[in-house]
Design an enzyme around this catalytic site. Structure first.
Site: not given
Length: 354
Positions: A81, A139, A235, A261, A269
């Protein structure tokens, strides 16, 4: 050796401080405890055992190899399952257990980690450390609108309730997430991996850049480490994963730009920031990112971008290869941190920047 209270242990019915034991282990001949301990040496060997969930096994194998041990045997049993359970196939009693698992989607990766922690706790492991190279849901670290959860805090609560006694992670999306935990958090920085690579590039007109204002501190730290400048992109978003407008703050004309980043998700971005750099006269643009989520059309965005190359780590496995993406491993860093944590040695000394 028996734990009495914080920092105090009993060895052969005598009490010793943790510091005294460390002195003895580092230099038994000169230790003032030498005579009393040498007659009846304490059993100080708490074996380190490294295990992995299914999501990050590729990384855990390299961590174990760098550490000098083999990856522990653990079985994941999946029922018809879809429900599953965890079974450690070796003894954990009295050992220091390190469980490696990034918690990127699907959420089953997080659940698998929680079940492994619970199983290790019930198997009488001495300590349980969660090694989470990529801490998912980071985040969601605050309420940005009414009636939404603070998911990062909830994940911290779940891990602690399951039995995690320490967490090791790399480049949290928000530093304050460390405060969500009531157990020690070793927050590592990919700078110790990226900076040596950047130095080898020997770029003549290096400048660092952040694709948004949230990464200003990161760009400033790298710039300070290599004694160079940095610029910022500003931004505006109307909704998640969609940038409406972006503008550059700073001068990049004739510069070799390194965009930094912590996460590349859809790639919108950072690729837009790369194009703005080139439009403003940059000689070249490279991207450095710790966690390559790379969802949606991210791979296409990067291939068609102005980037010369994009350097990422292996905290999250790439879905497929990309000619512009190069992967640097975190295995050596994580293995070194595990050794230092186990031996009560400094971890912060590993990093050039904070």
């Amino acid at each position: 050796m028996t734990f009495i209270k914080f920092g105090v242990y009993a060895i052969n019915n005598q009490l010793y401080t943790e510091r005294s034991i460390k002195i003895y282990l580092k230099n038994p001949k000169k230790s003032y405890l030498c005579r009393s301990i040498k007659k009846n040496p304490p059993d100080m060997a708490h074996e380190v055992k490294i295990f992995s969930g299914r999501a990050t096994r590729y990384l855990a194998e390299n961590i174990a190899l760098s550490f000098g041990t083999k990856l522990g045997e653990v079985q994941v049993i999946v029922f018809s399952d879809g429900e599953f359970t965890i079974s450690f196939e070796e003894n954990l009693r009295g050992n220091d257990v390190y469980i490696v698992q990034s918690t990127f989607p699907p959420a089953v990766n997080l659940l698998e980690l929680l079940l492994m922690v619970d199983a290790a706790k019930r198997a009488s492991a001495r300590t349980i450390t969660a090694v989470i190279p990529y801490f998912g849901f980071a985040r969601q670290d605050r309420k940005d609108k009414p009636r939404v959860p603070i998911s990062a805090k909830l994940i911290a609560n779940l891990l602690t309730a399951a039995g995690v006694q320490r967490m090791i992670t790399i480049d949290l999306h928000a530093d304050q997430i460390q405060g969500f935990f009531d157990v020690p958090v070793d927050h590592l920085y990919a700078s110790s991996i990226f900076l040596p690579y950047i130095k080898k590039l020997n770029l003549p007109n290096l400048v660092f850049a952040s694709p948004d204002t949230g990464g200003t501190r990161r760009a400033a730290s790298y710039a300070k480490a290599l004694n160079t400048g940095f610029v910022i992109c500003y931004k505006q978003r109307s909704k998640a994963n969609q940038v409406d407008s972006m503008s550059l703050i700073g001068d990049v004309r004739g510069k070799d730009v390194v965009l930094l980043d912590d996460i590349i998700d859809t790639g919108g971005t950072i690729t837009k920031a790369a194009q703005i750099m080139m439009d403003n006269g940059a000689s070249s643009v490279r991207g450095f990112c710790t966690h390559p989520i790379l969802s949606g059309e991210a791979f296409d965005h990067i291939v068609n971008s102005a980037f010369t190359e994009v350097i990422v780590t292996d905290t999250i496995p790439l879905k497929h290869e990309n000619p512009k993406i190069k992967v640097l491993t975190t295995a050596t860093l994580l293995a070194d941190v595990i050794k230092r944590a186990h031996n009560y040695e400094s971890i912060s000394s590993l990093f050039n920047i904070k």
